[in-house]
Design a protein around this motif. Structure first.
Motif, short mmCIF file in Angstrom:
data_model
loop_
_atom_site.label_atom_id
_atom_site.label_comp_id
_atom_site.label_asym_id
_atom_site.label_seq_id
_atom_site.Cartn_x
_atom_site.Cartn_y
_atom_site.Cartn_z
N VAL A 173 40.08 16.37 50.28
CA VAL A 173 40.50 17.75 50.50
C VAL A 173 39.35 18.63 50.98
CG1 VAL A 173 42.40 17.64 48.85
CG2 VAL A 173 40.14 18.40 48.08
N SER A 174 38.14 18.13 50.87
CA SER A 174 36.96 18.86 51.33
C SER A 174 36.94 18.94 52.85
CB SER A 174 35.70 18.12 50.86
OG SER A 174 34.55 18.63 51.48
N GLU A 175 36.21 19.92 53.38
CA GLU A 175 36.00 20.06 54.82
C GLU A 175 34.98 19.06 55.33
OE1 GLU A 175 37.38 22.21 57.11
OE2 GLU A 175 38.78 22.83 55.54
N LEU A 176 34.29 18.38 54.42
CA LEU A 176 33.19 17.50 54.81
C LEU A 176 33.67 16.21 55.46
CD1 LEU A 176 30.96 17.77 51.60
CD2 LEU A 176 30.73 19.03 53.75
N CYS A 177 32.88 15.76 56.44
CA CYS A 177 33.05 14.43 57.02
C CYS A 177 31.66 13.80 57.08
CB CYS A 177 33.70 14.49 58.40
SG CYS A 177 32.67 15.20 59.71
N LEU A 178 31.61 12.50 57.24
CA LEU A 178 30.32 11.82 57.22
C LEU A 178 29.40 12.24 58.37
CD1 LEU A 178 31.54 8.33 56.02
CD2 LEU A 178 30.18 9.99 54.74
N GLY A 179 29.94 12.32 59.56
CA GLY A 179 29.13 12.77 60.69
C GLY A 179 28.62 14.18 60.48
N GLY A 180 29.45 15.03 59.92
CA GLY A 180 29.04 16.40 59.63
C GLY A 180 27.93 16.45 58.60
N LEU A 181 27.99 15.58 57.61
CA LEU A 181 26.91 15.55 56.61
C LEU A 181 25.59 15.10 57.23
CD1 LEU A 181 28.72 14.18 53.45
CD2 LEU A 181 27.64 16.42 53.72
N ILE A 182 25.64 14.11 58.10
CA ILE A 182 24.43 13.67 58.81
C ILE A 182 23.86 14.85 59.61
CG2 ILE A 182 23.54 12.17 60.66
CD1 ILE A 182 24.09 10.56 58.14
N LYS A 183 24.73 15.54 60.33
CA LYS A 183 24.30 16.69 61.15
C LYS A 183 23.74 17.81 60.27
CE LYS A 183 27.48 19.04 63.46
NZ LYS A 183 28.36 19.56 64.54
N HIS A 184 24.42 18.12 59.18
CA HIS A 184 23.98 19.18 58.29
C HIS A 184 22.61 18.87 57.68
CE1 HIS A 184 23.81 22.14 55.10
NE2 HIS A 184 23.72 21.15 54.22
N VAL A 185 22.43 17.66 57.19
CA VAL A 185 21.16 17.31 56.55
C VAL A 185 20.02 17.37 57.57
CG1 VAL A 185 19.88 15.43 55.43
CG2 VAL A 185 22.17 16.05 54.63
N ALA A 186 20.26 16.87 58.78
CA ALA A 186 19.21 16.93 59.81
C ALA A 186 18.87 18.38 60.16
CB ALA A 186 19.66 16.17 61.06
N GLY A 187 19.89 19.20 60.34
CA GLY A 187 19.65 20.61 60.69
C GLY A 187 18.95 21.35 59.57
N THR A 188 19.35 21.09 58.34
CA THR A 188 18.73 21.74 57.19
C THR A 188 17.27 21.33 57.07
OG1 THR A 188 20.83 21.92 56.03
CG2 THR A 188 18.84 22.00 54.67
#
Length: 168
Positions: free
Chosen positions: A44-59
């Motif tokens: 139910v979360s908005e999260l996806c695996l590719g998005g998490l990879i992108k978020h962690v790299a950007g952060t």
């Protein structure tokens, strides 16, 4: 000599080894997935695996800009808060992983050279204590915690996609 071949000791070695370990856990969660699977919202979360990879790299990239140059350097590029957690048209898992690796390599090089005691005032935001400063050491500890937390999120998402348990 690249930082991957450079021998670090003491605190720097410990910080880098811990960050690399949690990056590895996160990276493992996407091993063998298609772009469609990496982009899928499997809970139910908005999260996806590719998005998490992108978020962690950007952060990680933003916090290392902070470590080098403070809040102004950290905030020099705008953030698309919604898009940072999902794969958008034209993005591939391979491309996101390449960026993740590029950011990791840059961070690793900085860890080898930055003064861990250097501190900068935090940007003004409701989630930061007014007037607080963070050292480079505190930034690295934050990155380790952030990466570990998202590796755990990714493990749950991956398990809901195909039953794989990447961390257990």
């Amino acid at each position: 000599m690249s930082v991957s071949n450079q021998v670090l000791t003491g605190e720097r070695a410990d910080l880098l080894a811990t960050l690399r370990r949690h990056r590895g856990f996160l990276r493992q969660t996407v091993h063998g997935l298609t772009d469609e699977q990496a982009a899928a919202r499997s809970t139910v979360s908005e999260l996806c695996l590719g998005g998490l990879i992108k978020h962690v790299a950007g952060t990680e990239q933003r916090w290392m800009r902070f470590a080098e140059g403070g809040a102004e350097a950290m905030q020099r590029e705008p953030i698309d808060w919604a898009a940072q957690f999902r794969m958008v048209d034209g993005e591939t898992l391979a491309g996101l992983l390449a960026e993740f690796d590029r950011v990791a390599e840059a961070t690793d090089a900085l860890i080898a050279t930055l003064d861990l005691d250097a501190a900068h005032p935090l940007p003004q935001a409701p989630w930061f204590e007014a007037g607080a400063s963070w050292t480079v050491r505190r930034v690295l500890l934050h990155l380790i915690a952030e990466t570990a937390q998202h590796a755990g999120h990714a493990d749950i998402i991956r398990e809901s996609i195909d039953g794989a348990k990447t961390m257990g």
